[in-house]
Scaffold this active site. Structure first.
Site, PDB file in Angstrom:
ATOM      1  N   HIS A   1       4.790   8.682  13.236  1.00  0.00           N
ATOM      2  CA  HIS A   1       3.846   7.618  13.571  1.00  0.00           C
ATOM      3  C   HIS A   1       4.604   6.385  14.031  1.00  0.00           C
ATOM      4  O   HIS A   1       5.764   6.187  13.688  1.00  0.00           O
ATOM      5  CB  HIS A   1       2.889   7.292  12.421  1.00  0.00           C
ATOM      6  CG  HIS A   1       3.498   6.689  11.190  1.00  0.00           C
ATOM      7  ND1 HIS A   1       4.615   7.173  10.553  1.00  0.00           N
ATOM      8  CD2 HIS A   1       3.114   5.618  10.444  1.00  0.00           C
ATOM      9  CE1 HIS A   1       4.886   6.449   9.476  1.00  0.00           C
ATOM     10  NE2 HIS A   1       3.999   5.494   9.402  1.00  0.00           N
TER      11      HIS A   1
ATOM     12  N   HIS B   1       0.811  -1.220   0.000  1.00  0.00           N
ATOM     13  CA  HIS B   1       0.000   0.000   0.000  1.00  0.00           C
ATOM     14  C   HIS B   1       0.843   1.268   0.000  1.00  0.00           C
ATOM     15  O   HIS B   1       0.353   2.326  -0.380  1.00  0.00           O
ATOM     16  CB  HIS B   1      -0.953  -0.002   1.197  1.00  0.00           C
ATOM     17  CG  HIS B   1      -0.282   0.102   2.536  1.00  0.00           C
ATOM     18  ND1 HIS B   1       0.141  -0.999   3.253  1.00  0.00           N
ATOM     19  CD2 HIS B   1       0.043   1.179   3.302  1.00  0.00           C
ATOM     20  CE1 HIS B   1       0.685  -0.608   4.389  1.00  0.00           C
ATOM     21  NE2 HIS B   1       0.642   0.715   4.447  1.00  0.00           N
TER      22      HIS B   1
END
Length: 314
Positions: A179, A115
């Protein structure tokens, strides 16, 4: 020939663990702006820098960088699966010139991507086949990692190579910003997980679904404030965006890998894709950032950014 840039965060949790509608609307508007920017530029070729998340590249052979002359999307998290529209001749040209510049880069005639590549291409140009592409993998999760200065040098070399392609080239960087999703660390992983990190190719549907559900659950816990992963760091994210906007990318050379993790989480290393893309732009001379979007989105476990830039005629 002209060059342009679009960098963006990706998140497999988009559409699965969404924030408030006002936030979604802001993100959608930013992506629409990016799509308009790209359509107006009308690239002949997209050179995309992106990471992998142990879906295509594993510890059985983990290069710091790899250029694909052919690439297949594995279709994780519902992204488009199948072959990318890779410009093989351009990939070979870029690889030769990058190697000639002294940057050691691997090369693949059968790259598998996830992805990190597919979501960016789908969101920006509609599909993984819409525009001819040169995919460039940058290891951003599997330690040990090289210094970030090598990423800048890779980007500059790619930018110089692109200048010789006689094509309108769009540089895309996909990843980050701050993140710390639940990606296993090899050094501390149980033996059975280590085996998956060494060679976890071709998982069963049940295995892939279970893995993806763990990430979705982690996103929900993080948004609820009960997850144990590192917090997002908007201050760090905005500082990075400011440095990239300034054009003085060499400042980042002094940022250590340990500092990245301390400040912005293990997967903040994905901003290497942004650094490479901006460095590629800098090879053409000065550039001007035309738009910058940023939101802290816990539901997606991401400091979420999108930026666009054009070369400045001197």
């Amino acid at each position: 020939m002209p060059v342009a840039l679009c960098t963006m965060s990706h998140s497999p949790l988009m559409g699965r663990n969404d924030p408030a509608q006002t936030v979604i609307d802001d993100v959608d508007a930013a992506f629409e702006n990016a799509r308009t920017f790209i359509a107006d530029f009308a690239p002949d070729l997209i050179v995309i820098f992106a990471p992998d998340h142990y879906n295509g590249v594993y510890y059985d052979l983990m290069p710091p960088f790899c250029i694909g002359a052919a690439a297949q999307s594995v279709g994780d998290y519902g992204t488009e699966s199948g072959p990318l529209n890779v410009d093989r001749d351009a990939a070979y040209t870029v690889a030769r010139e990058v190697l000639a510049s002294g940057v050691d880069v691997a090369f693949s005639e059968r790259m598998h991507v996830d992805h990190g590549f597919a979501q960016a291409l789908q969101l920006l140009v509609g599909s993984i086949t819409a525009v001819p592409t040169v995919p460039i993998f940058i290891n951003s999760v599997a330690e040990p990692l090289g210094p970030v200065s090598r990423v800048r040098l890779l980007g500059e070399a790619v930018g110089r190579a692109a200048a010789n392609l006689d094509k309108r080239v769009l540089f895309v960087g996909s990843g980050g910003l701050s993140h710390d999703p639940p990606v296993p660390q090899f050094a501390t992983a149980p033996t059975e997980v280590k085996e998956k990190l060494i060679d976890g190719r071709n998982p069963t549907e049940a295995e892939r679904n279970a893995r993806e559900q763990r990430v979705i659950d982690a996103g929900r816990d993080f948004a609820a404030g009960v997850a144990t992963i590192a917090p997002l760091n908007p201050e760090w994210d905005r500082n990075l965006l400011d440095v990239l906007t300034s054009g003085e990318i060499e400042q980042i050379d002094s940022w250590t890998n340990e500092w990245f993790v301390e400040q912005a989480g293990h997967s903040s290393h994905e901003v290497r894709t942004w650094i490479a893309a901006y460095a590629a732009m800098s090879a053409a001379g000065k550039y001007r950032v035309t738009s910058t979007f940023y939101r802290e989105i816990p539901e997606w476990i991401a400091g979420f950014g999108i930026s666009t830039a054009v070369a400045v005629d001197e």
